[in-house]
Design a protein around this motif. Sequence first.
Motif, PDB file in Angstrom:
ATOM      1  N   GLY A  51     123.016  81.643  73.336  1.00 27.50           N
ATOM      2  CA  GLY A  51     122.656  82.449  72.036  1.00 27.50           C
ATOM      3  C   GLY A  51     121.716  83.841  72.639  1.00 27.50           C
ATOM      4  O   GLY A  51     121.595  83.959  73.657  1.00 27.50           O
ATOM      5  N   GLU A  53     117.819  85.719  71.396  1.00 31.09           N
ATOM      6  CA  GLU A  53     116.753  85.830  70.540  1.00 31.09           C
ATOM      7  C   GLU A  53     116.141  87.160  70.676  1.00 31.09           C
ATOM      8  O   GLU A  53     115.786  87.765  71.683  1.00 31.09           O
ATOM      9  CB  GLU A  53     115.700  84.572  70.895  1.00 31.09           C
ATOM     10  CG  GLU A  53     116.024  83.372  70.825  1.00 31.09           C
ATOM     11  CD  GLU A  53     115.013  82.401  71.121  1.00 31.09           C
ATOM     12  OE1 GLU A  53     114.141  82.830  71.879  1.00 31.09           O
ATOM     13  OE2 GLU A  53     115.129  81.015  70.914  1.00 31.09           O
ATOM     14  N   TYR A  70     114.767  87.075  65.139  1.00 36.33           N
ATOM     15  CA  TYR A  70     116.074  86.846  64.882  1.00 36.33           C
ATOM     16  C   TYR A  70     116.634  85.782  66.138  1.00 36.33           C
ATOM     17  O   TYR A  70     116.298  86.365  67.240  1.00 36.33           O
ATOM     18  CB  TYR A  70     116.979  88.034  64.489  1.00 36.33           C
ATOM     19  CG  TYR A  70     118.381  87.492  64.523  1.00 36.33           C
ATOM     20  CD1 TYR A  70     118.887  86.936  63.458  1.00 36.33           C
ATOM     21  CD2 TYR A  70     119.326  88.090  65.446  1.00 36.33           C
ATOM     22  CE1 TYR A  70     120.295  86.438  63.560  1.00 36.33           C
ATOM     23  CE2 TYR A  70     120.621  87.328  65.442  1.00 36.33           C
ATOM     24  CZ  TYR A  70     121.207  86.847  64.473  1.00 36.33           C
ATOM     25  OH  TYR A  70     122.382  86.474  64.254  1.00 36.33           O
ATOM     26  N   SER A  71     117.444  84.866  65.872  1.00 38.53           N
ATOM     27  CA  SER A  71     117.828  84.084  66.821  1.00 38.53           C
ATOM     28  C   SER A  71     119.248  83.764  66.388  1.00 38.53           C
ATOM     29  O   SER A  71     119.662  83.493  65.056  1.00 38.53           O
ATOM     30  CB  SER A  71     117.176  82.642  67.067  1.00 38.53           C
ATOM     31  OG  SER A  71     117.178  81.868  66.133  1.00 38.53           O
ATOM     32  N   TYR A  72     120.195  83.691  67.305  1.00 46.22           N
ATOM     33  CA  TYR A  72     121.597  83.517  67.250  1.00 46.22           C
ATOM     34  C   TYR A  72     121.960  82.262  68.119  1.00 46.22           C
ATOM     35  O   TYR A  72     121.796  82.403  69.434  1.00 46.22           O
ATOM     36  CB  TYR A  72     122.799  84.690  67.378  1.00 46.22           C
ATOM     37  CG  TYR A  72     123.974  84.148  67.360  1.00 46.22           C
ATOM     38  CD1 TYR A  72     124.554  84.016  66.121  1.00 46.22           C
ATOM     39  CD2 TYR A  72     124.757  84.104  68.742  1.00 46.22           C
ATOM     40  CE1 TYR A  72     125.950  83.638  66.309  1.00 46.22           C
ATOM     41  CE2 TYR A  72     126.108  83.712  68.510  1.00 46.22           C
ATOM     42  CZ  TYR A  72     126.895  83.460  67.327  1.00 46.22           C
ATOM     43  OH  TYR A  72     128.052  83.077  67.284  1.00 46.22           O
ATOM     44  N   ASP A  74     124.942  79.513  69.340  1.00 47.69           N
ATOM     45  CA  ASP A  74     126.569  79.290  69.371  1.00 47.69           C
ATOM     46  C   ASP A  74     126.587  77.887  69.975  1.00 47.69           C
ATOM     47  O   ASP A  74     126.413  77.689  71.051  1.00 47.69           O
ATOM     48  CB  ASP A  74     127.349  80.329  69.914  1.00 47.69           C
ATOM     49  CG  ASP A  74     128.907  80.004  70.180  1.00 47.69           C
ATOM     50  OD1 ASP A  74     129.378  79.090  68.994  1.00 47.69           O
ATOM     51  OD2 ASP A  74     129.479  80.335  71.007  1.00 47.69           O
ATOM     52  N   LYS A  95     123.164  78.253  63.020  1.00 49.39           N
ATOM     53  CA  LYS A  95     123.716  79.617  63.980  1.00 49.39           C
ATOM     54  C   LYS A  95     122.642  80.788  63.810  1.00 49.39           C
ATOM     55  O   LYS A  95     122.685  81.355  64.731  1.00 49.39           O
ATOM     56  CB  LYS A  95     125.207  79.602  63.298  1.00 49.39           C
ATOM     57  CG  LYS A  95     125.818  80.784  64.250  1.00 49.39           C
ATOM     58  CD  LYS A  95     127.352  81.012  63.708  1.00 49.39           C
ATOM     59  CE  LYS A  95     128.097  79.956  64.187  1.00 49.39           C
ATOM     60  NZ  LYS A  95     128.455  79.979  65.375  1.00 49.39           N
ATOM     61  N   ASN A  96     122.226  81.002  62.666  1.00 50.50           N
ATOM     62  CA  ASN A  96     121.393  82.017  62.335  1.00 50.50           C
ATOM     63  C   ASN A  96     120.107  81.633  61.786  1.00 50.50           C
ATOM     64  O   ASN A  96     119.928  80.790  60.885  1.00 50.50           O
ATOM     65  CB  ASN A  96     122.069  83.176  61.460  1.00 50.50           C
ATOM     66  CG  ASN A  96     123.138  83.677  62.130  1.00 50.50           C
ATOM     67  OD1 ASN A  96     123.499  84.516  62.814  1.00 50.50           O
ATOM     68  ND2 ASN A  96     124.364  83.301  61.509  1.00 50.50           N
ATOM     69  N   LYS A  97     119.170  82.322  62.210  1.00 44.66           N
ATOM     70  CA  LYS A  97     117.661  82.232  61.888  1.00 44.66           C
ATOM     71  C   LYS A  97     116.999  83.479  62.057  1.00 44.66           C
ATOM     72  O   LYS A  97     116.889  84.170  63.064  1.00 44.66           O
ATOM     73  CB  LYS A  97     116.964  81.092  62.683  1.00 44.66           C
ATOM     74  CG  LYS A  97     115.790  80.483  62.094  1.00 44.66           C
ATOM     75  CD  LYS A  97     115.097  79.407  62.659  1.00 44.66           C
ATOM     76  CE  LYS A  97     113.810  78.597  62.184  1.00 44.66           C
ATOM     77  NZ  LYS A  97     113.506  77.461  62.876  1.00 44.66           N
ATOM     78  N   TYR A  98     116.172  83.938  60.906  1.00 45.63           N
ATOM     79  CA  TYR A  98     115.288  85.173  60.973  1.00 45.63           C
ATOM     80  C   TYR A  98     114.039  85.089  60.322  1.00 45.63           C
ATOM     81  O   TYR A  98     113.992  84.468  59.212  1.00 45.63           O
ATOM     82  CB  TYR A  98     116.167  86.236  60.896  1.00 45.63           C
ATOM     83  CG  TYR A  98     116.654  86.442  59.461  1.00 45.63           C
ATOM     84  CD1 TYR A  98     115.804  87.150  58.298  1.00 45.63           C
ATOM     85  CD2 TYR A  98     117.938  86.178  58.898  1.00 45.63           C
ATOM     86  CE1 TYR A  98     116.169  87.186  57.172  1.00 45.63           C
ATOM     87  CE2 TYR A  98     118.196  86.197  57.617  1.00 45.63           C
ATOM     88  CZ  TYR A  98     117.349  87.008  56.746  1.00 45.63           C
ATOM     89  OH  TYR A  98     117.741  86.975  55.433  1.00 45.63           O
ATOM     90  N   GLN A 124     116.944  80.349  57.547  1.00 45.11           N
ATOM     91  CA  GLN A 124     117.864  79.886  58.442  1.00 45.11           C
ATOM     92  C   GLN A 124     119.145  79.288  57.582  1.00 45.11           C
ATOM     93  O   GLN A 124     119.141  79.020  56.694  1.00 45.11           O
ATOM     94  CB  GLN A 124     117.145  78.477  59.126  1.00 45.11           C
ATOM     95  CG  GLN A 124     117.013  77.278  58.417  1.00 45.11           C
ATOM     96  CD  GLN A 124     116.509  76.080  59.289  1.00 45.11           C
ATOM     97  OE1 GLN A 124     115.757  76.388  59.973  1.00 45.11           O
ATOM     98  NE2 GLN A 124     117.092  74.983  58.804  1.00 45.11           N
ATOM     99  N   SER A 125     120.406  79.559  58.378  1.00 43.60           N
ATOM    100  CA  SER A 125     121.743  79.116  58.083  1.00 43.60           C
ATOM    101  C   SER A 125     121.832  77.864  57.914  1.00 43.60           C
ATOM    102  O   SER A 125     121.000  76.962  58.477  1.00 43.60           O
ATOM    103  CB  SER A 125     122.666  79.917  58.620  1.00 43.60           C
ATOM    104  OG  SER A 125     122.820  79.640  59.967  1.00 43.60           O
TER     105      SER A 125
END
Length: 200
Positions: A51, A53, A70-72, A74, A95-98, A124-125
Amino acid sequence: KSDWQFMGVKARTNIAAFRSDYEQIQITVPLVVNGIPSEATQNAGAATIQGVELQGTIIPIDRVELTGYYSYNDASYNKYSGSTVNLPTFPFVEKNKYSLTAKYHLPTPAPIGDLSVAATYTYQSSWRGSTANLPFDFVHGYGLLDLRLDWNEIYGYPLDASLFVKNATDQIYKTGIFEVYQALGYVTTSYGPPQMFGVQ
């Protein structure tokens, strides 16, 4: 990492990318042995987690600070219990967090100290709470709003004080689950704290 300036606007940006390859990942499996709930640890297989950041701060005008993160992620299994087909969803990873923070320093006289107000929104997702991929092991994404008032160096003394509100919109949200449905027939869920006020 970089500090930079564009047309008088100051900014700072941090960027990081990562990749991890795992072999013989261990998972805990719920079991019932002679009618007694138990657990066993087994090697699940191989996986890749990768991922990026991003983090940044910008000061567009005097007294105003804008900060974002933001962090992604996978994360996926490459092999599970010796198989490379019908791979389960990798659990416990959103998967996503911001987050976004806006902070304003009030125009107070210097002898009084630094007064500022801030609002932070975090999101966060969704993610899976187990590898079973059952409908009830799904933890939905959520967003939270926090508010804060800071008074630093009060009247020139080495003293700071803050008022804050956590979860200002009183959001109800899950933070985790414990899934033993296949072994014992139930799932437990933990929730995040409700709206809270505090002084620091």
